[in-house]
Write a protein that holds these residues in place. Structure first.
Motif, mmCIF file in Angstrom:
data_model
loop_
_atom_site.group_PDB
_atom_site.id
_atom_site.type_symbol
_atom_site.label_atom_id
_atom_site.label_comp_id
_atom_site.label_asym_id
_atom_site.label_seq_id
_atom_site.Cartn_x
_atom_site.Cartn_y
_atom_site.Cartn_z
ATOM 1 N N LEU A 42 0.853 -1.096 -0.041
ATOM 2 C CA LEU A 42 -0.064 -0.106 -0.053
ATOM 3 C C LEU A 42 0.850 1.381 0.115
ATOM 4 C CD1 LEU A 42 -2.910 -1.028 2.282
ATOM 5 C CD2 LEU A 42 -3.063 -0.344 0.039
ATOM 6 N N ARG A 43 1.774 1.162 0.815
ATOM 7 C CA ARG A 43 2.690 2.498 0.838
ATOM 8 C C ARG A 43 3.452 2.876 -0.418
ATOM 9 N NH1 ARG A 43 2.574 5.999 4.042
ATOM 10 N NH2 ARG A 43 4.757 6.444 4.228
ATOM 11 N N LEU A 44 3.938 1.560 -0.835
ATOM 12 C CA LEU A 44 4.695 1.662 -2.286
ATOM 13 C C LEU A 44 3.845 2.175 -3.413
ATOM 14 C CD1 LEU A 44 6.972 -1.327 -2.138
ATOM 15 C CD2 LEU A 44 7.615 0.965 -2.096
ATOM 16 N N HIS A 45 2.628 1.887 -3.317
ATOM 17 C CA HIS A 45 1.459 2.546 -4.295
ATOM 18 C C HIS A 45 0.530 3.298 -3.858
ATOM 19 C CE1 HIS A 45 3.188 -1.675 -5.593
ATOM 20 N NE2 HIS A 45 2.698 -0.878 -6.964
ATOM 21 N N GLY A 46 1.078 4.387 -3.250
ATOM 22 C CA GLY A 46 0.430 5.662 -2.612
ATOM 23 C C GLY A 46 -1.009 5.245 -1.849
ATOM 24 N N GLY A 47 -0.909 4.145 -1.377
ATOM 25 C CA GLY A 47 -2.197 3.728 -0.702
ATOM 26 C C GLY A 47 -3.523 3.235 -1.738
ATOM 27 N N ASN A 48 -3.142 2.944 -2.999
ATOM 28 C CA ASN A 48 -4.169 2.602 -4.002
ATOM 29 C C ASN A 48 -4.337 1.030 -3.645
ATOM 30 O OD1 ASN A 48 -4.647 0.936 -6.459
ATOM 31 N ND2 ASN A 48 -5.026 2.946 -7.102
ATOM 32 N N VAL A 49 -5.503 0.325 -3.409
ATOM 33 C CA VAL A 49 -5.833 -0.900 -2.831
ATOM 34 C C VAL A 49 -5.652 -1.775 -4.184
ATOM 35 C CG1 VAL A 49 -7.550 -2.518 -1.950
ATOM 36 C CG2 VAL A 49 -7.232 -0.245 -0.993
ATOM 37 N N GLN A 50 -6.115 -1.580 -5.262
ATOM 38 C CA GLN A 50 -6.155 -2.288 -6.400
ATOM 39 C C GLN A 50 -4.643 -2.571 -6.845
ATOM 40 O OE1 GLN A 50 -8.727 -3.925 -7.623
ATOM 41 N NE2 GLN A 50 -7.388 -4.929 -9.007
#
Length: 94
Positions: A42-50
């Protein structure tokens, strides 16, 4: 859906991969290594769940929709503990 860390929450990772989250009041919350992987994704993807679910599904050789459900369950637990909140806006990874 994007996940945002609540103000004052800090994270630590133990040698065994376990995740420790400290609330802004200093209350510790301990999680298994799988939850740690979810937190990091989540942290690496800016909080984006998908996006996080897609990466984890690939890494775990698992169905992405099943991983997304598990991730959402974990996020719900973090929300109940006051550690994260949801946002419609993307979050810059840090």
């Amino acid at each position: 859906m994007n996940i945002v860390i609540e103000a004052g929450v800090t994270a630590g990772i133990a040698e065994d991969g376990a995740l420790t989250l400290l609330s802004r009041h200093g209350a510790p919350h301990l999680y298994a290594p799988e939850a740690c992987a979810m937190w990091i994704a989540l942290r690496l993807h800016g909080g984006n769940v998908q996006a996080a679910a897609a990466v984890l599904g690939s890494a775990w050789n698992a169905d992405v929709s099943a991983v997304r459900r598990l991730l959402l369950e974990q996020v719900a637990d973090w929300q109940r503990a006051g550690l994260v909140k949801t946002s419609a806006e993307p979050v810059h990874a840090s």
